[in-house]
Design a protein around this motif. Structure first.
Motif, mmCIF file in Angstrom:
data_model
loop_
_atom_site.group_PDB
_atom_site.id
_atom_site.type_symbol
_atom_site.label_atom_id
_atom_site.label_comp_id
_atom_site.label_asym_id
_atom_site.label_seq_id
_atom_site.Cartn_x
_atom_site.Cartn_y
_atom_site.Cartn_z
ATOM 1 N N ARG A 118 -3.559 -7.151 -10.475
ATOM 2 C CA ARG A 118 -4.248 -7.750 -9.333
ATOM 3 C C ARG A 118 -3.223 -8.282 -8.341
ATOM 4 N N LYS A 139 -6.922 -2.327 -2.100
ATOM 5 C CA LYS A 139 -7.847 -3.360 -1.640
ATOM 6 C C LYS A 139 -8.717 -3.926 -2.750
ATOM 7 N N SER A 140 -9.165 -3.069 -3.660
ATOM 8 C CA SER A 140 -10.050 -3.532 -4.736
ATOM 9 C C SER A 140 -9.332 -4.451 -5.723
ATOM 10 N N ARG A 141 -8.001 -4.446 -5.694
ATOM 11 C CA ARG A 141 -7.228 -5.292 -6.616
ATOM 12 C C ARG A 141 -6.979 -6.695 -6.031
ATOM 13 N N TYR A 176 -4.212 -3.233 2.796
ATOM 14 C CA TYR A 176 -3.900 -2.918 1.406
ATOM 15 C C TYR A 176 -4.305 -1.496 1.016
ATOM 16 N N SER A 194 0.819 -1.202 0.000
ATOM 17 C CA SER A 194 0.000 0.000 0.000
ATOM 18 C C SER A 194 0.859 1.261 0.000
ATOM 19 N N LEU A 224 -7.036 -7.399 4.414
ATOM 20 C CA LEU A 224 -7.537 -6.530 3.354
ATOM 21 C C LEU A 224 -7.462 -5.060 3.750
ATOM 22 N N HIS A 257 -7.598 -10.395 -4.524
ATOM 23 C CA HIS A 257 -8.506 -11.542 -4.612
ATOM 24 C C HIS A 257 -7.888 -12.691 -3.816
#
Length: 345
Positions: free
Chosen positions: A37, A64-66, A60, A27, A57, A68
């Motif tokens: 991703r 975070k949205s990347r 990040y 981050s 999570l 999985h």
């Protein structure tokens, strides 16, 4: 603009706090434009708990949205392989879910220490960074030779590989299309699912990839530039003030973007050594001050041994039921004896 990268990290129960630290470092130090991703290979025996997922999570931040999370059992049949070896096989099997030409595999112990771009993993010609080293007297010499023989390598290639071959260390950059072709080839020739053949032959992921590239692919020179990705690591055998200072000096001299602290170091190091690690992490911008880093280490240590005991206990119980019901061979533990690795690839 350079093609973004996919980052892949494998984790099991004992290492989830280190994954939090890695997430925080990504981050802080990675440009979202350089990342497609981030795939977390969840190799926890029962999967990460909702609380653990939330903690990871959250670290990040804007990335975070990347992120999985993929259970390794979604990629590798847990009845064929499990634990530590399933982690290895999953690092290759994840290629089926990667959309970028390359992906970078990390261990949870790795964290970023400064602003880092994709240019430090893949060059302008599309070749992955990664230096080779000799295996003549290396502890994994026999594993390398057996992998090459599995791939029908000739004596000349074995000799050249013992003189210089990619190490079994992270970060490691994979060519996505090559990994997919490798897996198809292994399954076609063996007539077995990839995970089952991987376990049956006792393969190692990095040796299998590099060996396949040399024997059936375009050759390592076509895919790798033999330039290092410096990643100084504090290993358990160097869990001392001297060991930390040595890794820190290596980090500074190489201007490394990645550093690593093995989980066992945090579990066994004395207070003075832990303080040096806390100071180093603070210098990297991962904590606002040394007391915060010390608190993180204390939290890790409180849960380290109970987590390890619980994980191994559940694994043994599950293996006993699996063996009784299906006659399957017991998979390897998630946390076996250390394999020798190198600090810069």
């Amino acid at each position: 603009m350079r093609t973004p990268l996919t980052f892949v990290t494998v984790v099991f129960e004992t290492e989830t706090p280190l994954l939090e630290l890695q997430a925080r470092s990504m981050s802080i130090h990675l440009d979202p434009e350089e990342i497609d991703r981030i795939l977390i290979l969840d190799n926890c025996v029962l999967g990460m708990t909702p609380i653990t997922r939330h903690r990871v999570l959250r670290e990040y931040g804007a990335l975070k949205s990347r992120v999985h999370i993929v259970r390794t059992k979604e990629l590798i049949d847990p009845g064929a392989t499990g634990g530590w070896r399933s982690q290895q096989a999953a690092k290759l099997a994840i290629a089926s879910r990667v959309d970028t030409p390359h992906y970078v595999v990390l261990d949870a112990k790795n964290h970023f220490t400064r602003a880092t771009t994709a240019a430090e993993f893949v060059d302008d010609e599309g070749r992955a960074f990664g230096r080779s080293h000799p295996y003549d007297s290396h502890p994994l010499r026999d594993s390398l030779v057996s992998t090459l023989r599995y791939l029908d390598a000739g004596a000349d290639l074995v000799e050249r590989a013992l003189a210089a071959f990619p190490p079994t260390a992270t970060p490691f950059v994979f060519d996505t299309a090559t990994v997919r072709t490798l897996i198809d080839d292994v399954e076609r020739r063996s007539g077995l699912a990839f995970g089952e053949e991987f376990e049956r032959r006792q393969l190692l992921e990095f040796f299998l990839y590099a060996g396949w590239v040399e024997t059936r692919g375009p050759g390592l020179a076509a895919l790798r530039n033999d330039l290092p990705i410096p990643s100084p690591t504090i290993w358990p055998k160097a869990a001392s003030e001297r060991g930390v200072r040595s890794a820190a000096a290596e980090h500074e001299s190489a201007n490394a973007a990645v550093f690593a602290v093995h989980r066992q170091v945090l579990g066994k190091a004395d207070p003075a050594t832990r303080d040096l690690i806390a100071a180093r992490w603070t210098d990297f911008g991962l904590f606002p001050d040394v007391p915060s880093a010390r608190a993180f280490i204390r939290r890790f240590r409180r849960r380290y041994l109970p987590s390890l005991i619980w994980t191994r206990g559940v694994e043994r119980l599950r293996r006993s039921f699996r063996n009784a019901g299906h006659g399957k061979r017991a998979p390897k533990l998630t946390s076996p004896e250390l394999r020798s690795e190198t600090s810069a690839i």
